[in-house]
Enzyme design. Structure first.
Site, PDB file in Angstrom:
ATOM      1  N   ARG A 183       0.824  -1.211   0.000  1.00  0.00           N
ATOM      2  CA  ARG A 183       0.000   0.000   0.000  1.00  0.00           C
ATOM      3  C   ARG A 183       0.856   1.258   0.000  1.00  0.00           C
ATOM      4  O   ARG A 183       0.527   2.246  -0.659  1.00  0.00           O
ATOM      5  CB  ARG A 183      -0.935   0.002   1.211  1.00  0.00           C
ATOM      6  CG  ARG A 183      -2.069  -1.010   1.119  1.00  0.00           C
ATOM      7  CD  ARG A 183      -2.886  -1.028   2.386  1.00  0.00           C
ATOM      8  NE  ARG A 183      -2.090  -1.469   3.538  1.00  0.00           N
ATOM      9  CZ  ARG A 183      -2.546  -1.529   4.779  1.00  0.00           C
ATOM     10  NH1 ARG A 183      -3.781  -1.137   5.044  1.00  0.00           N
ATOM     11  NH2 ARG A 183      -1.780  -1.959   5.758  1.00  0.00           N
ATOM     12  N   GLU A 226      -3.935 -23.174  14.362  1.00  0.00           N
ATOM     13  CA  GLU A 226      -2.603 -23.630  14.752  1.00  0.00           C
ATOM     14  C   GLU A 226      -2.640 -24.200  16.159  1.00  0.00           C
ATOM     15  O   GLU A 226      -3.243 -23.586  17.048  1.00  0.00           O
ATOM     16  CB  GLU A 226      -1.605 -22.468  14.659  1.00  0.00           C
ATOM     17  CG  GLU A 226      -1.434 -21.938  13.232  1.00  0.00           C
ATOM     18  CD  GLU A 226      -0.407 -20.804  13.122  1.00  0.00           C
ATOM     19  OE1 GLU A 226       0.246 -20.478  14.146  1.00  0.00           O
ATOM     20  OE2 GLU A 226      -0.275 -20.249  12.022  1.00  0.00           O
ATOM     21  N   HIS A 237       4.781 -22.861  11.972  1.00  0.00           N
ATOM     22  CA  HIS A 237       4.963 -21.478  12.420  1.00  0.00           C
ATOM     23  C   HIS A 237       6.332 -21.319  13.089  1.00  0.00           C
ATOM     24  O   HIS A 237       6.450 -20.826  14.214  1.00  0.00           O
ATOM     25  CB  HIS A 237       3.842 -21.054  13.378  1.00  0.00           C
ATOM     26  CG  HIS A 237       3.627 -19.561  13.395  1.00  0.00           C
ATOM     27  ND1 HIS A 237       2.407 -18.983  13.604  1.00  0.00           N
ATOM     28  CD2 HIS A 237       4.498 -18.524  13.242  1.00  0.00           C
ATOM     29  CE1 HIS A 237       2.514 -17.658  13.568  1.00  0.00           C
ATOM     30  NE2 HIS A 237       3.785 -17.362  13.345  1.00  0.00           N
TER      31      HIS A 237
END
Length: 313
Positions: A171, A256, A275
């Site tokens: 962005r 998770e 992770h």
């Protein structure tokens, strides 16, 4: 003496920094809701991993002043609600950038060479089949980086020596010498590897869904080391099963740990890690020290450097 709850590993990584600062340090394996309540309802500061922190929990912790994230993402905490409760939420920007970026580049290399498939076949004794797999050189490929914060920038810099074309979607167009800014559609259509490093927000939920996956090349690969919510998992599973895209490397998931019955486990074209992209000694120390210093700042009456909210005090 103010009480703080921190993960045991973080206490070791900081050489007992908060104890030396004069706090009563209570170490736990993982500071989730049940553990926090069982350990010290009168706690003043908590160092958080990624366990959810329900809004209902604040009323049960009347002395709480700071939640310090061991890491960068804070999507498991409603930071705006925390502010209404007078609780600071902090993170450790950039602390794990190099480790996560190195893992992203490693995943891209593994997918390009199909290393995981070859290794799996070899372990199964299928040498002929393993030898019949051919990967691709990374040189000359196009890599799309979605999200250009600390991690995305580190990925682009690392890739600059591989002879790839780098496309960037973000962005905010930060100055860079390592790639070209394009819109998301262009990035998806042109990239051979798409690596995600964008924050999990309402705006980025399922940023990569069926429509976006269909834009990608049939031989393209997706790497997600951001958050599970950024990708529509059922759509990705379908795209991998049908070979709409060639492969994926995933370190984060909607749930998770990844449930044992997840279809991802049945796919041979996806590389899975739990992770752990930031699991290096160096990143661990950076995150632990950063979070500990934020706890100390708040509890000693200072404004924390890395606050992600503005409490109503």
């Amino acid at each position: 003496m103010q009480k703080v709850i921190i993960p045991e590993i973080a206490d070791k990584q900081t050489d007992h920094y908060l104890t030396k600062k004069g706090y009563e340090v209570l170490t736990v394996t993982n500071p989730d809701e049940a553990t926090i309540l069982a350990t010290a309802p009168d706690v003043a500061g908590i160092m958080m991993f990624v366990s959810p922190f329900p809004n209902e929990l604040y009323a049960k912790l009347p002395r709480l002043k700071v939640l310090a994230r061991y890491g960068v993402g804070y999507d498991s905490i409603d930071v705006d609600y925390a502010a209404t409760q007078g609780v600071w939420v902090t993170n450790t920007p950039g602390a794990n950038a190099i480790s996560v970026a190195e893992n992203a580049v490693t995943d891209i290399m593994m997918l390009s060479k199909r290393s995981f498939e070859v290794s799996t076949l070899m372990r199964q004794g299928k040498l002929s089949k393993a030898k019949g797999i051919f990967g691709h050189e990374l040189a000359g490929a196009t890599v799309g980086i979605v999200g250009y914060g600390h991690i995305g920038q580190a990925v682009a810099k690392m890739l600059s020596g591989f002879g790839v074309k780098t496309l960037i979607y973000n962005r905010t167009k930060r100055p860079t010498e390592f790639g070209e800014y394009v819109d998301l559609d262009t990035l998806l259509k042109q990239s051979d590897y798409v690596t995600l490093h964008i924050a999990a927000t309402e705006q980025t939920t399922h940023l990569i869904g069926e429509k976006e996956l269909n834009m990608m090349k049939p031989g393209a690969s997706l790497i997600n080391l951001a958050r599970g919510s950024v990708v529509d998992e059922p759509a990705l599973i379908s795209a991998l099963k049908s070979h709409q895209i060639a492969s994926a490397a995933l370190d984060v998931f909607d749930t998770e740990p990844l449930p044992a019955d997840s279809p991802f486990y049945q796919l041979d074209n996806v590389f899975l890690t739990p992770h752990t992209a930031s699991n290096t000694v160096e990143a661990g120390q950076n995150m632990a020290f950063g979070a500990a210093k934020m706890i100390d700042a708040v509890l000693s009456g200072q404004t924390p450097k890395w606050a992600v909210n503005s409490p109503q005090l």
